[in-house]
Design a protein around this motif. Structure first.
Motif, PDB file in Angstrom:
ATOM      1  N   ARG A   1      58.069  32.656  69.701  1.00  5.28           N
ATOM      2  CA  ARG A   1      57.333  32.177  70.158  1.00  5.28           C
ATOM      3  C   ARG A   1      58.054  31.026  69.815  1.00  5.28           C
ATOM      4  N   ILE A   2      59.100  31.181  69.918  1.00  2.55           N
ATOM      5  CA  ILE A   2      60.698  29.312  69.699  1.00  2.55           C
ATOM      6  C   ILE A   2      61.373  30.241  70.689  1.00  2.55           C
ATOM      7  N   GLU A   3      61.664  29.040  71.708  1.00  2.00           N
ATOM      8  CA  GLU A   3      62.650  28.960  72.701  1.00  2.00           C
ATOM      9  C   GLU A   3      64.197  28.604  71.726  1.00  2.00           C
ATOM     10  N   GLU A   4      65.077  29.341  72.719  1.00  2.00           N
ATOM     11  CA  GLU A   4      66.298  28.624  72.926  1.00  2.00           C
ATOM     12  C   GLU A   4      66.957  27.797  73.180  1.00  2.00           C
ATOM     13  N   ALA A   5      67.235  26.460  72.913  1.00  2.00           N
ATOM     14  CA  ALA A   5      67.939  25.165  73.720  1.00  2.00           C
ATOM     15  C   ALA A   5      68.967  25.106  73.539  1.00  2.00           C
ATOM     16  N   ALA A   6      70.306  25.598  74.161  1.00  2.00           N
ATOM     17  CA  ALA A   6      71.106  25.506  73.106  1.00  2.00           C
ATOM     18  C   ALA A   6      71.501  23.805  73.563  1.00  2.00           C
ATOM     19  N   CYS A   7      73.582  23.609  73.303  1.00  2.00           N
ATOM     20  CA  CYS A   7      73.460  22.243  72.955  1.00  2.00           C
ATOM     21  C   CYS A   7      75.186  22.284  73.884  1.00  2.00           C
ATOM     22  N   TRP A   8      75.129  21.203  74.340  1.00  2.00           N
ATOM     23  CA  TRP A   8      75.910  21.711  75.653  1.00  2.00           C
ATOM     24  C   TRP A   8      77.244  20.319  74.654  1.00  2.00           C
ATOM     25  N   ALA A   9      77.055  19.730  73.613  1.00  2.00           N
ATOM     26  CA  ALA A   9      77.955  18.996  73.013  1.00  2.00           C
ATOM     27  C   ALA A   9      78.811  20.598  72.256  1.00  2.00           C
ATOM     28  N   HIS A  10      78.526  21.354  71.908  1.00  2.00           N
ATOM     29  CA  HIS A  10      78.992  22.410  71.108  1.00  2.00           C
ATOM     30  C   HIS A  10      79.975  22.931  72.804  1.00  2.00           C
ATOM     31  N   VAL A  11      79.619  23.010  73.569  1.00  2.00           N
ATOM     32  CA  VAL A  11      80.847  23.388  74.571  1.00  2.00           C
ATOM     33  C   VAL A  11      81.454  22.454  74.943  1.00  2.00           C
ATOM     34  N   ARG A  12      81.006  21.172  75.565  1.00  2.00           N
ATOM     35  CA  ARG A  12      82.447  20.813  75.515  1.00  2.00           C
ATOM     36  C   ARG A  12      83.320  20.421  74.132  1.00  2.00           C
ATOM     37  N   ARG A  13      82.842  20.603  72.800  1.00  2.00           N
ATOM     38  CA  ARG A  13      84.109  20.212  71.634  1.00  2.00           C
ATOM     39  C   ARG A  13      84.612  21.412  71.739  1.00  2.00           C
ATOM     40  N   LYS A  14      84.450  22.746  72.233  1.00  2.00           N
ATOM     41  CA  LYS A  14      85.745  23.263  72.453  1.00  2.00           C
ATOM     42  C   LYS A  14      86.280  23.558  73.379  1.00  2.00           C
ATOM     43  N   PHE A  15      86.097  22.730  74.548  1.00  2.00           N
ATOM     44  CA  PHE A  15      87.103  22.173  75.724  1.00  2.00           C
ATOM     45  C   PHE A  15      87.570  21.092  75.273  1.00  2.00           C
ATOM     46  N   TYR A  16      87.030  19.647  74.541  1.00  2.00           N
ATOM     47  CA  TYR A  16      87.957  19.005  74.196  1.00  2.00           C
ATOM     48  C   TYR A  16      89.113  19.423  72.984  1.00  2.00           C
ATOM     49  N   ASP A  17      88.947  20.671  72.480  1.00  2.00           N
ATOM     50  CA  ASP A  17      89.315  20.934  71.276  1.00  2.00           C
ATOM     51  C   ASP A  17      90.918  21.682  71.983  1.00  2.00           C
ATOM     52  N   LEU A  18      90.850  21.960  73.384  1.00  2.00           N
ATOM     53  CA  LEU A  18      91.734  22.961  74.120  1.00  2.00           C
ATOM     54  C   LEU A  18      92.577  21.571  74.241  1.00  2.00           C
ATOM     55  N   GLN A  19      92.204  20.931  74.789  1.00  2.00           N
ATOM     56  CA  GLN A  19      92.779  19.764  75.999  1.00  2.00           C
ATOM     57  C   GLN A  19      93.452  18.753  74.385  1.00  2.00           C
TER      58      GLN A  19
ATOM     59  N   ALA B   1      95.086  20.225  71.918  1.00  2.00           N
ATOM     60  CA  ALA B   1      96.030  20.684  71.203  1.00  2.00           C
ATOM     61  C   ALA B   1      97.419  21.622  72.598  1.00  2.00           C
ATOM     62  N   HIS B   2      96.791  21.592  73.679  1.00  2.00           N
ATOM     63  CA  HIS B   2      97.550  22.509  75.103  1.00  2.00           C
ATOM     64  C   HIS B   2      97.321  21.966  76.175  1.00  2.00           C
ATOM     65  N   LYS B   3      96.726  20.322  76.392  1.00  2.00           N
ATOM     66  CA  LYS B   3      96.817  19.372  77.236  1.00  2.00           C
ATOM     67  C   LYS B   3      96.499  20.316  78.366  1.00  2.00           C
ATOM     68  N   SER B   4      95.294  21.647  78.073  1.00  2.00           N
ATOM     69  CA  SER B   4      94.783  22.383  79.284  1.00  2.00           C
ATOM     70  C   SER B   4      94.217  21.644  79.970  1.00  2.00           C
ATOM     71  N   VAL B   5      94.632  22.414  81.489  1.00  2.00           N
ATOM     72  CA  VAL B   5      94.222  22.098  82.779  1.00  2.00           C
ATOM     73  C   VAL B   5      93.124  22.201  83.085  1.00  2.00           C
ATOM     74  N   VAL B   6      92.168  23.715  82.903  1.00  3.80           N
ATOM     75  CA  VAL B   6      91.075  24.131  82.777  1.00  3.80           C
ATOM     76  C   VAL B   6      90.079  23.063  81.701  1.00  3.80           C
ATOM     77  N   ALA B   7      90.615  22.879  80.643  1.00  5.80           N
ATOM     78  CA  ALA B   7      90.035  22.410  80.053  1.00  5.80           C
ATOM     79  C   ALA B   7      89.553  21.011  80.359  1.00  5.80           C
ATOM     80  N   GLY B   8      90.320  20.139  80.880  1.00  5.72           N
ATOM     81  CA  GLY B   8      90.228  18.822  81.391  1.00  5.72           C
ATOM     82  C   GLY B   8      89.603  19.263  82.499  1.00  5.72           C
ATOM     83  N   GLU B   9      89.820  20.150  84.069  1.00  6.12           N
ATOM     84  CA  GLU B   9      88.305  19.946  85.095  1.00  6.12           C
ATOM     85  C   GLU B   9      87.142  20.856  83.727  1.00  6.12           C
TER      86      GLU B   9
END
Length: 519
Positions: A324-342, A344-352
């Motif tokens: 009865r309830i559908e999930e819509a996930a949050c892209w800000a949470h995904v982005r935040r994880k890569f931002y933290d990597l960038q 902390a580590h200047k990660s090339v993968v995170a940057g892309e």
């Protein structure tokens, strides 16, 4: 020359070459100072745009430190200008900033200054008005307490001794001495301006009014109970939506009899479809619970049918399983994880990854306030290909990463929620992220640092009720203090079956809009 210290030499004794050198050195100092001020402003603005997540407390401290640096520079800036000779300082003030006009809505008090001379000081002739120079100064008149004395006259019949008298005016809190305006001020000071009650008590004492913290606490509890029917009406409005934003945040609560704190939760549910061109009034409802068990959101959402935009909290999973309830996930949470990597580590993968996600956000910026159909069409045309390409790239990257690496964790987080992350593409009502709920929690995050803890579970429930009304008033563009004052002046005698009339959007005509912050 001690120019850097703000001490200028005697300009009358300098030759042209020395004056030129002085001007060049001052110019370099000003340019350097201006550049640093602008850098701090941009950095603060960037950090404020970041979402409130796990690192919110660290982010708060970082912003506070930058604000202090900026304030120190600007104070120093004013000191330097004040130390300059008058002519140079006046030119400096003009070239450095363009003064905004003072707000037109403020009341004006005109004070006319006439020349002391009644006749021409040269020839003694009659003086006639030639014109006038007008300037304005922004002043603040301190708030003041006043006592309103209600006098109810008794009248007696001369024939039968019948006595008549007007009914006593109702009070928000029965037998309480606080009027609607004072109660509204206490609530907004605590829950919007983040002033704990003991600080308010100290402020009022300086104004000659002794109000104990316990008295103020009684008023907060009394008004929250008075608001219960109104908050329930607000909850029904929120839960009748087709799409909701949800989030929660910890709240330290004093454990009774132990002298220690436990961790309660404040849950927020936001209804706001304005980005999809819907004019239904936005609203936010807060709920308190003593812990973070999944049974709480299941109870809150027991009547809700639609799409829930939220983070990956496992307590929501059983709601999604019912269908009865559908999930819509949050892209800000995904982005935040890569931002933290960038970060902390200047990660090339995170940057892309950040660049690819940024392209999705750029599309969202262009379709704000468009209709559902338009948003869905543009997303399918432009966002969907980017999403499919991003998924393929993440899958390829994952095969090249160590399974235990932080980057692999971030990639798996995104791929594990991919269907829910794609859902916004197929539904123009949905947003790309859950920022609406995170914005609603900002007041709690800031206030939590000042309150340290709530006094009890009942205190948490009171906070939830008042946050709900203040947050909804702000979403509807109303000054929350004026709104609460309006409600408190009516609610004691308002018919319970018409309580919806006191919701913020229904009182908008009688409550002045909140002043918008300068850009």
């Amino acid at each position: 020359m001690n120019n850097a210290a703000g001490v200028l030499p005697n300009l009358e004794h300098l030759n042209p070459a020395e004056l030129k050198a002085l001007i060049v050195s001052q110019h370099k100092l000003i340019v350097s100072r201006d550049s640093e001020i602008e850098r701090l402003k941009l950095l603060i603005a960037k950090l404020r745009r970041m979402q409130f997540g796990r690192s919110s407390e660290k982010l708060d401290r970082q912003i506070e430190q930058l604000e202090l640096q900026l304030e120190a520079l600007q104070v120093n800036d004013a000191d330097i200008v004040a130390a300059m000779p008058e002519k140079i300082a006046s030119v400096e003030a003009v070239t450095r900033s363009v003064r905004r006009p003072l707000p037109a809505h403020l009341p004006r008090e005109v004070r006319t200054h006439l020349p002391k001379q009644e006749a021409c000081p040269d020839c003694g002739g009659e003086l006639r008005k030639l014109g006038e120079d007008v300037s304005e100064v922004l002043e603040r008149i301190p708030s003041r307490f006043q006592v309103i004395r209600y006098v109810r006259v008794k009248l007696a019949c001369a024939c039968c001794d019948r006595i008549v008298q007007a009914a006593a005016p109702s009070r928000p809190i029965e037998r309480g001495v606080a009027g609607p305006g004072l109660l509204a001020h206490v609530l907004v000071s605590k829950y919007s301006d983040h002033l704990p009650l003991y600080r308010q008590s100290e402020i009022y004492a300086r104004e000659g009014v002794e109000l104990d913290r316990s008295t103020l606490a009684d008023w907060v509890g009394g008004t929250s109970r008075l608001f219960e029917p109104l908050v329930e009406a607000l909850r029904r409005h929120v839960m009748s939506a087709e799409k909701l934003h949800a989030d929660d945040t910890p709240v330290p609560v004093l454990a009774p009899g132990r002298g220690k704190t436990k961790t309660g939760r404040l849950w927020t549910y936001v209804r706001d479809d304005r980005p999809a061109g819907d004019q239904t009034p936005p609203a936010v409802w807060f709920a308190y619970s003593a812990d973070r068990k999944g049974e709480h959101p299941r109870a809150h959402l027991s009547k809700f049918r639609g799409t829930l935009q939220a983070d990956g909290y496992a307590g929501f999973d059983q709601l999604y399983e019912t269908g009865r309830i559908e999930e819509a996930a949050c892209w800000a949470h995904v982005r935040r994880k890569f931002y933290d990597l960038q970060l902390a580590h200047k990660s090339v993968v995170a940057g892309e990854a950040l660049e690819r996600i940024g392209a999705l956000y750029a599309i969202e910026k262009q379709i704000q306030a468009r209709t559902r159909e338009e948003r869905r069409g543009i997303r399918n045309l432009h966002s969907r290909p980017l999403l499919l390409s991003l998924k393929q790239w993440l899958e390829e990257i994952l095969t090249k990463l160590s399974k235990k690496s932080d980057t692999a964790v971030a990639v798996r987080y995104a791929l594990g929620r991919w269907e829910a992350l794609m859902r916004y593409c197929d539904d123009g009502r949905l947003e790309i992220d859950n920022n609406a709920a995170e914005r609603a929690l900002r007041a709690v995050a800031v206030g939590r640092k000042n309150y340290l803890f709530a006094g009890s579970d009942r205190g948490g429930e009171s906070a939830a009720a008042i946050y709900s009304l203040i947050g909804t008033a702000k979403l509807n563009g109303l000054d929350p203090e004026l709104y609460l004052r309006n409600v408190l002046s009516r609610i004691a005698e308002h018919p319970i079956n018409r309580i919806e009339e006191l919701l913020p959007w229904n009182l908008a005509a009688s409550v002045p809009p909140a002043a918008q912050p300068a850009a």
